[in-house]
Each structure stands twice: as structure tokens, then as C-alpha cells.
Design an enzyme around this catalytic site. Structure first.
Site, PDB file in Angstrom:
ATOM      1  N   SER A  52      -0.304  -7.506   8.079  1.00 29.58           N
ATOM      2  CA  SER A  52      -1.667  -7.033   8.256  1.00 29.58           C
ATOM      3  C   SER A  52      -1.657  -5.616   7.708  1.00 29.58           C
ATOM      4  CB  SER A  52      -2.040  -7.105   9.740  1.00 29.58           C
ATOM      5  OG  SER A  52      -3.263  -6.507  10.002  1.00 29.58           O
ATOM      6  N   TYR A  81     -11.380  -5.373   2.258  1.00 26.75           N
ATOM      7  CA  TYR A  81      -9.952  -5.353   2.621  1.00 26.75           C
ATOM      8  C   TYR A  81      -9.819  -5.515   4.135  1.00 26.75           C
ATOM      9  CZ  TYR A  81      -5.071  -3.820   3.002  1.00 26.75           C
ATOM     10  OH  TYR A  81      -3.721  -3.753   3.272  1.00 26.75           O
ATOM     11  N   LYS A  94      -7.787  -8.314   6.458  1.00 28.87           N
ATOM     12  CA  LYS A  94      -6.703  -8.002   7.401  1.00 28.87           C
ATOM     13  C   LYS A  94      -7.108  -8.257   8.862  1.00 28.87           C
ATOM     14  CE  LYS A  94      -3.556  -6.889   4.335  1.00 28.87           C
ATOM     15  NZ  LYS A  94      -2.395  -7.752   4.105  1.00 28.87           N
TER      16      LYS A  94
HETATM   17  N1  LIG Z   1       1.545   0.062   1.022  1.00 22.38           N
HETATM   18  C1  LIG Z   1       0.702   0.289   1.976  1.00 22.38           C
HETATM   19  O1  LIG Z   1       0.292   1.426   2.201  1.00 22.38           O
HETATM   20  C2  LIG Z   1       0.241  -0.846   2.840  1.00 22.38           C
HETATM   21  C3  LIG Z   1      -0.360  -0.538   4.066  1.00 22.38           C
HETATM   22  C4  LIG Z   1      -0.768  -1.583   4.885  1.00 22.38           C
HETATM   23  C5  LIG Z   1      -0.548  -2.897   4.503  1.00 22.38           C
HETATM   24  N2  LIG Z   1       0.046  -3.170   3.303  1.00 22.38           N
HETATM   25  C6  LIG Z   1       0.249  -4.579   2.958  1.00 22.38           C
HETATM   26  O2  LIG Z   1       1.607  -4.768   2.573  1.00 22.38           O
HETATM   27  C7  LIG Z   1       1.719  -5.952   1.799  1.00 22.38           C
HETATM   28  C8  LIG Z   1       2.616  -5.701   0.607  1.00 22.38           C
HETATM   29  O3  LIG Z   1       2.021  -4.771  -0.257  1.00 22.38           O
HETATM   30  P1  LIG Z   1       2.813  -3.527  -0.825  1.00 22.38           P
HETATM   31  O4  LIG Z   1       2.322  -2.326  -0.109  1.00 22.38           O
HETATM   32  O5  LIG Z   1       4.259  -3.778  -0.867  1.00 22.38           O
HETATM   33  O6  LIG Z   1       2.181  -3.430  -2.304  1.00 22.38           O
HETATM   34  P2  LIG Z   1       2.738  -3.840  -3.729  1.00 22.38           P
HETATM   35  O7  LIG Z   1       3.919  -3.007  -4.093  1.00 22.38           O
HETATM   36  O8  LIG Z   1       1.564  -3.796  -4.621  1.00 22.38           O
HETATM   37  O9  LIG Z   1       3.261  -5.331  -3.551  1.00 22.38           O
HETATM   38  C9  LIG Z   1       2.390  -6.406  -3.444  1.00 22.38           C
HETATM   39  C10 LIG Z   1       3.137  -7.654  -3.858  1.00 22.38           C
HETATM   40  O10 LIG Z   1       2.259  -8.785  -3.688  1.00 22.38           O
HETATM   41  C11 LIG Z   1       2.397  -9.593  -4.838  1.00 22.38           C
HETATM   42  N3  LIG Z   1       1.222 -10.438  -5.079  1.00 22.38           N
HETATM   43  C12 LIG Z   1      -0.041 -10.062  -5.383  1.00 22.38           C
HETATM   44  N4  LIG Z   1      -0.814 -11.138  -5.570  1.00 22.38           N
HETATM   45  C13 LIG Z   1      -0.007 -12.228  -5.397  1.00 22.38           C
HETATM   46  C14 LIG Z   1      -0.191 -13.627  -5.458  1.00 22.38           C
HETATM   47  N5  LIG Z   1      -1.385 -14.169  -5.763  1.00 22.38           N
HETATM   48  N6  LIG Z   1       0.863 -14.437  -5.183  1.00 22.38           N
HETATM   49  C15 LIG Z   1       2.069 -13.917  -4.893  1.00 22.38           C
HETATM   50  N7  LIG Z   1       2.320 -12.608  -4.842  1.00 22.38           N
HETATM   51  C16 LIG Z   1       1.293 -11.776  -5.086  1.00 22.38           C
HETATM   52  C17 LIG Z   1       2.591  -8.621  -5.983  1.00 22.38           C
HETATM   53  O11 LIG Z   1       3.126  -9.324  -7.082  1.00 22.38           O
HETATM   54  P3  LIG Z   1       2.894  -8.827  -8.607  1.00 22.38           P
HETATM   55  O12 LIG Z   1       3.942  -7.792  -8.812  1.00 22.38           O
HETATM   56  O13 LIG Z   1       3.074 -10.068  -9.421  1.00 22.38           O
HETATM   57  O14 LIG Z   1       1.508  -8.263  -8.693  1.00 22.38           O
HETATM   58  C18 LIG Z   1       3.543  -7.616  -5.348  1.00 22.38           C
HETATM   59  O15 LIG Z   1       4.874  -8.033  -5.464  1.00 22.38           O
HETATM   60  C19 LIG Z   1       0.283  -6.332   1.429  1.00 22.38           C
HETATM   61  O16 LIG Z   1      -0.125  -7.427   2.222  1.00 22.38           O
HETATM   62  C20 LIG Z   1      -0.518  -5.095   1.762  1.00 22.38           C
HETATM   63  O17 LIG Z   1      -1.860  -5.381   2.073  1.00 22.38           O
HETATM   64  C21 LIG Z   1       0.427  -2.177   2.469  1.00 22.38           C
END
Ligand SMILES: NC(=O)c1ccc[n+]([C@@H]2O[C@H](COP(=O)([O-])OP(=O)(O)OC[C@H]3O[C@@H](n4cnc5c(N)ncnc54)[C@H](OP(=O)(O)O)[C@@H]3O)[C@@H](O)[C@H]2O)c1
Length: 282
Positions: free
Chosen positions: A135, A149, A153
Site C-alpha cells: 500500500s 493514487y 491504495k
Molecule cells: N517509493 C515510494 O516512495 C513509495 C511510497 C509508498 C508506496 N510505494 C509503493 O511501492 C511499490 C513499489 O514501487 P517503488 O517505490 O519500488 O517504485 P519503482 O522503483 O518505480 O518500482 C516499481 C516497479 O513496479 C514495476 N511495474 C510497473 N508496472 C508493472 C506491471 N504492469 N507489471 C509488473 N510490474 C510493473 C516496475 O517495472 P518496470 O521497471 O518494468 O517499469 C518497477 O519494477 C509500489 O506499489 C508503490 O506504489 C512507493
């Protein structure tokens, strides 16, 4: 005891960090997944037969089914599913591009739903399992320009809490991860942005710009987040937190929101009760 983990979205960010740490443990079998298999080459250095890579776009049902089948065929079960793959989108509610918003729901919500429904029969058969759903603090607390968004979530929160109640007697647990800003690709390439065009919404342009410019400067460390998540799942699997805010901002905002809400519910209690039929009052 060796546990089999299946993680979505392990190309970058939290997913890559989880996969990197899981790949170096001697008590884990890892099914690492990404939209492009070559994005998982970084795992080769750790592979001694305990890693299975699978091509997986979570919006593609056939790939979802194939990834789960591949995990079961190779490791004979799945102990931990991590629904990590996710996107962001910034724009005011009125001016957002609904195609972008709907695609984000396809990934963040329906992709997670499809993965979870594909894995649950395995976990029910095993009578054990842990579903870790990403989330966000954005699943608990709302900001301007992130309406859709938040929609994804908050949906993940509600769906996960309901699954937890349905599977509590089946040996299956859930854990919601609720991070604030972490240094991943999320705020940059993984979040489309629509800048406000109407003068009434100009005040929010700065918020969107600041988030874009702040990408990769956030306080949260994905290395530490992955350590915490793995530690909770491997060492406390009988007692995992149902909700896990990660980062000070997430903890502060979650406490602020729920303290305020609790007080509002108490202040309105008489009014709330007055809506029932008189014979139901006690
Ligand atoms: N970073 C933050 O500040 C933050 C805060 C709260 C929650 N989150 C949550 O954390 C989770 C991971 O995000 P992250 O922060 O690590 O960002 P990230 O570095 O952008 O990683 C997101 C990953 O999701 C993959 N993805 C996107 N669309 C996809 C699809 N259709 N099928 C399979 N994989 C897909 C991307 O693959 P590609 O490389 O191919 O695009 C990437 O590997 C997300 O759910 C995000 O909402 C992040």
C-alpha cells in the site's frame, strides 16, 4: 525452514532490493518477476539453483497464471507473495487523464487482485502463507493531486483487510506495507504527471514539481525497508504486523490521521447512534 517467495516488480526500487536480499539468503527460494526478463540479470551472480525468473506484467492474466505455475512447478509451493509492482500518478482530480488513472488501477489494484487470487489456492492447500501487499501512506492519508493514487491504495487496504478476515482460519496472513517517500523510481519515471492548467488549481503545481524534483532524494532507504520486511516475514511469521507504516513521515501522518478520526467519531457518537431505529437502541 526454506521459504519460497514470489515478488512482483523486481526490476527497480523496493522489489529489486527485496529480490537482492532474498537471493543472498540460504533459507529462501526466490521467484523474481519483471516485465522484461533481461531486467533480472542482476540476480545471476547469486543464483545457485534457488532462483526462478519469470516474465510478468501483472495486468496480463496469462503471465500471472504462468508465473504462479512456474513457482509451484519449481519449488512445490509459495510461502510468501509480495504484491509490490505499482505506479503513481499526479494531477488534480478534475484535470487528471482518466486513461492514466484507469491504467494505474489496472496495475495497483487489479494486478494485485489477479496475483492474489492465483496464489491463494496454493496457500489454502498448504494451510499456510503470507501475502505482503504494498500500500502506501497514501493508502491511509490523502494529499491533493493524488486522488486516483489514493483510490488505488485505499482499495488495496480494504481488499487486504477483508482477505485477512476470510483467511485467518486457513493459516494465511496478510501484511500491508505503508511507506512514505523512499528512494526508488516511483516519484520519477513510474509516476505520470498532469500539471494543473486551470488557474484555480495553480497552487498545486508546486506540489507536483517538488515531488518530481525530490525523486531519489526521499528520506526512506529501500535497503532498510527490505531488511525490515524480510525480517518480519521470516522471523515473526506467526505474528506479522497487519499494517506496517515505514518511515517517520508515514508513522507521523498515520498517527495524526487516526487520532483525529477517532476524536471525530467520538464527538459524533450521539449523532451516529441517532440514525438507528429506536428499538435497536441500547
Ligand atoms: N517509493 C515510494 O516512495 C513509495 C511510497 C509508498 C508506496 N510505494 C509503493 O511501492 C511499490 C513499489 O514501487 P517503488 O517505490 O519500488 O517504485 P519503482 O522503483 O518505480 O518500482 C516499481 C516497479 O513496479 C514495476 N511495474 C510497473 N508496472 C508493472 C506491471 N504492469 N507489471 C509488473 N510490474 C510493473 C516496475 O517495472 P518496470 O521497471 O518494468 O517499469 C518497477 O519494477 C509500489 O506499489 C508503490 O506504489 C512507493
Amino acid at each position: 525452514m526454506t521459504k519460497t517467495w514470489l515478488v512482483t516488480g523486481t526490476h527497480t526500487g523496493f522489489g529489486k532490493e527485496l529480490a537482492t536480499q532474498l537471493a543472498q539468503r540460504d533459507d529462501v527460494n526466490l521467484v523474481a518477476t519483471a516485465r522484461k526478463l533481461e531486467h533480472l540479470d542482476y540476480l545471476d551472480q547469486y543464483d545457485h539453483g534457488q532462483i526462478k525468473k519469470a516474465k510478468l506484467d501483472v495486468t496480463d492474466h496469462d503471465e500471472v497464471v504462468n508465473a504462479v505455475e512456474a513457482a509451484n512447478d519449481r519449488f512445490n509451493g509459495i510461502d510468501v507473495l509480495v504484491n509490490n509492482a505499482g505506479l503513481g500518478y499526479f494531477g488534480t482530480f478534475e484535470e487528471s487523464d482518466l486513461d492514466d488513472a484507469k491504467y494505474m488501477f489496472d496495475v495497483n489494484v487489479w494486478g494485485l487482485v489477479d496475483m492474489t487470487r492465483a496464489v491463494l489456492p496454493t496457500m489454502r492447500k498448504q494451510k499456510s502463507g503470507l501475502i505482503i501487499n504494498f500500500s502506501s501512506i497514501g493508502g491511509l492519508y490523502s494529499f491533493p493531486t493524488l486522488a486516483f493514487y489514493h483510490g488505488t491504495k485505499y482499495a488495496v487496504e480494504g481488499i487486504t483487510e477483508s482477505i485477512a478476515k476470510e483467511t485467518a482460519d486457513l493459516g494465511i496472513k496478510t501484511m500491508l506495507i505503508e511507506p512514505s517517500g523512499f528512494r526508488t523510481d516511483w516519484a520519477g519515471r513510474s509516476s505520470h504527471k498532469t500539471m494543473p492548467s486551470h488557474e484555480d488549481y495553480q497552487q498545486f503545481a508546486e506540489f507536483i514539481e517538488n515531488n518530481a524534483e525530490g525523486a531519489h532524494h526521499e528520506p526512506g532507504d529501500p535497503v532498510k525497508a527490505a531488511e525490515i520486511i524480510i525480517n518480519q516475514a521470516m522471523n515473526h511469521s506467526n505474528d506479522v504486523p497487519a499494517h506496517l507504516p515505514l518511515g517517520k513521515i508515514s508513522s507521523d501522518l498515520a498517527i495524526e490521521k487516526y487520532t483525529k478520526l477517532l476524536q471525530e467519531f467520538k464527538d459524533k457518537r450521539e449523532l451516529s447512534l441517532s440514525a438507528d431505529r429506536p428499538e435497536e437502541a441500547n
